[in-house]
Motif scaffolding. Structure first.
Motif, PDB file in Angstrom:
ATOM      1  N   CYS A   8       0.954  -1.307   0.012  1.00 27.61           N
ATOM      2  CA  CYS A   8      -0.157   0.259   0.300  1.00 27.61           C
ATOM      3  C   CYS A   8       0.936   1.583   0.122  1.00 27.61           C
ATOM      4  CB  CYS A   8      -1.313   0.001   1.275  1.00 27.61           C
ATOM      5  SG  CYS A   8      -1.553   1.452   1.011  1.00 27.61           S
ATOM      6  N   CYS A  34      -0.829   2.991   3.463  1.00 29.43           N
ATOM      7  CA  CYS A  34      -0.103   2.595   5.223  1.00 29.43           C
ATOM      8  C   CYS A  34       1.004   1.367   4.685  1.00 29.43           C
ATOM      9  CB  CYS A  34      -1.738   1.968   5.731  1.00 29.43           C
ATOM     10  SG  CYS A  34      -1.816   0.599   4.964  1.00 29.43           S
ATOM     11  N   CYS A  73      -5.944  -0.899  -1.050  1.00 26.17           N
ATOM     12  CA  CYS A  73      -5.485  -1.082   0.242  1.00 26.17           C
ATOM     13  C   CYS A  73      -6.932  -1.883   1.005  1.00 26.17           C
ATOM     14  CB  CYS A  73      -4.750  -1.023   1.154  1.00 26.17           C
ATOM     15  SG  CYS A  73      -4.205  -1.887   2.960  1.00 26.17           S
ATOM     16  N   CYS A  85      -6.567   0.748   4.388  1.00 26.68           N
ATOM     17  CA  CYS A  85      -7.335   2.462   4.280  1.00 26.68           C
ATOM     18  C   CYS A  85      -7.512   2.710   3.178  1.00 26.68           C
ATOM     19  CB  CYS A  85      -5.884   2.444   5.214  1.00 26.68           C
ATOM     20  SG  CYS A  85      -4.341   2.856   3.139  1.00 26.68           S
TER      21      CYS A  85
HETATM   22 ZN    ZN Z   1      -3.323   0.719   3.458  1.00 27.08          ZN
END
Ligand code: ZN
Ligand code: PLP
Length: 423
Positions: free
Chosen positions: A13, A16, A28, A31
């Motif tokens: 990602c 994150c 992701c 998030c």
């Molecule tokens: Zn993420």
């Protein structure tokens, strides 16, 4: 699937850092950040040297270890390694000493930088076993998916706004694949393609294959560094649509620094968009880290007219983080850019190229690029596809009888209005 021989571990990602397997994934689940390829740079360093690169054929696959496919290249083996052209005459017109044009107007086979991303995405699509592929496009991506899918024998659906330039539409239709025009803007097209990808389980190169697709753009940066004799330029000016290419040029330069192929150098990456659709440039100028979408793009620069750019925040970060800037020239400046590039270098670029040249002019006039610093202009598409942008610039050509006397008369007329010859 081909034998696993890639130099990447999976995806991660961009927000994150969460890791994912190298599958058909692009967001992701924690998030909602976009995913990117997670390379094993130690493995790459052990396999890829400058000498290896130099021993390979002149195409983008000379940097294969830095691209996310596992087996052999199956689509677009001849793409890339376009000329990097130094032009003193363009430098004079812009007010800088050292200017280079990275000339992707002659990329193979569809005359835009999109052949780079499509080559990677479709090679990967074949590894995943997709039999149908497609894309959401402002024109050039559609042309490239169409051509490369035709050559690879893949079924394809390219989806475009129905009001594109004729050259871009014919440039997809000719390959005998399915061309779907959609009423509305690119953002309508893009939303529809996300639904299509999920519903039919097709490989849409810039939707569910986007992490792989995007990596192809890096090769434009790799080539620039190699063609500058393994050095980085002081400045790069790059057109932005979704904002992916500009990020990948930075990534390419940083990869070459990490691998020791070039010395560390303080480079600045600038972005250009058309005034009538400049959501990313406006983020830079208004110092805002979120995209304010442009609902109705109003510009002749259709290839860059993405009102809600997926990589907007990342593109802004590339510009700000490298000490670059963004500029949004008017359509009039863009036409000036197309003509100036053609008249000084012999390169006929599409509208995005005009934006790049005009943005560079603004950056130089504002002192953001200094006269003694080196600049590379990323010229990403061919002018023969967007003739509409300049056809109103010229009067009908003179037509004469096939007689020397007629030519002689015409010559007198021409000499009467010709400016002093420029060298
Ligand atoms: Zn993420
Ligand atoms: C797609 C495209 C770009 C930029 O694309 P990004 O979405 O920003 O990666 C630039 N120039 C031309 C001609 C294009 O077709």
């Amino acid at each position: 699937m081909a034998e696993k021989n890639g130099c990447f571990n999976g995806l991660k990602c961009r927000e994150c850092g969460k890791k994912f397997p190298a599958e058909v994934l692009y967001v992701c689940d924690d998030c909602w950040g976009p995913l990117e390829v997670d390379y094993d740079y130690d493995k790459i360093a052990a396999r890829l040297t400058k000498e290896t690169i130099l021993s390979r054929k002149p195409n983008m696959w000379r940097y294969k270890e830095l691209l996310p496919i596992e087996g052999d290249v199956t689509v677009g083996q001849h793409v890339g390694y376009t000329p990097l052209v130094k032009s003193d005459r363009l430098g004079k017109a812009l007010g800088v000493k050292t200017v280079y044009v990275k000339n992707d107007t002659v990329n193979y086979p569809t005359l835009s930088f999109k052949d780079r991303v499509v080559s990677v995405a479709l090679s990967r699509a074949k590894e995943f076993g997709f039999d149908t592929v497609g894309c959401a496009s402002t024109g050039n991506l559609a042309n490239s998916v169409a051509a490369n899918a035709a050559a690879a024998g893949l079924r394809a659906f390219v989806v475009i706004p129905s009001n594109l330039e004729l050259g871009k539409i014919i440039g997809s239709l000719i390959y005998g694949i399915n061309v779907v025009g959609v009423e509305g803007t690119y953002d309508n097209v893009n939303r529809l393609c996300s639904e299509i990808a999920g519903h039919y389980n097709w490989g849409m190169v810039n939707v569910n294959l986007r992490p792989y697709y995007a990596e192809g753009s890096k090769t434009m940066g790799h080539e620039i560094a190699e063609q500058l004799d393994w050095q980085l330029p002081d400045h790069v000016v790059c057109p932005m649509a979704g904002g992916s290419l500009i990020c990948k040029i930075e990534k390419a330069f940083n990869e070459f620094i990490k691998l020791g192929f070039v010395d560390k150098h303080d480079f600045h990456i600038h972005g250009g968009q058309a005034e009538g659709c400049a959501p990313i440039v406006e983020m830079v100028k208004e110092n805002r880290d979120w995209v304010k979408p442009i609902r109705e793009p109003k510009t002749i620069v259709k290839s860059l007219a993405i009102g809600d750019p997926a990589d907007g925040p990342f593109a802004r970060q590339t510009m700000i983080g490298t000490g670059g800037w963004g500029e949004n020239p008017t359509d009039e400046e863009t036409v000036w850019g197309i003509r100036t590039l053609a008249e000084t270098t012999g390169i006929f670029a599409e509208t995005a190229g005009g934006v790049t040249v005009a943005a560079a002019k603004r950056l130089i006039d504002a002192g953001r690029i200094k006269a003694d610093e080196s600049v590379v202009l990323c010229i990403t598409g061919n002018g023969l596809k967007t003739k509409e942008a300049v056809e109103g610039e010229f009067d009908a050509i003179d037509s004469i009888q096939p007689k020397l006397a007629a030519f002689d008369e015409l010559l007198k007329k021409i000499e009467g209005k010709e400016p002093a010859t420029v060298s």
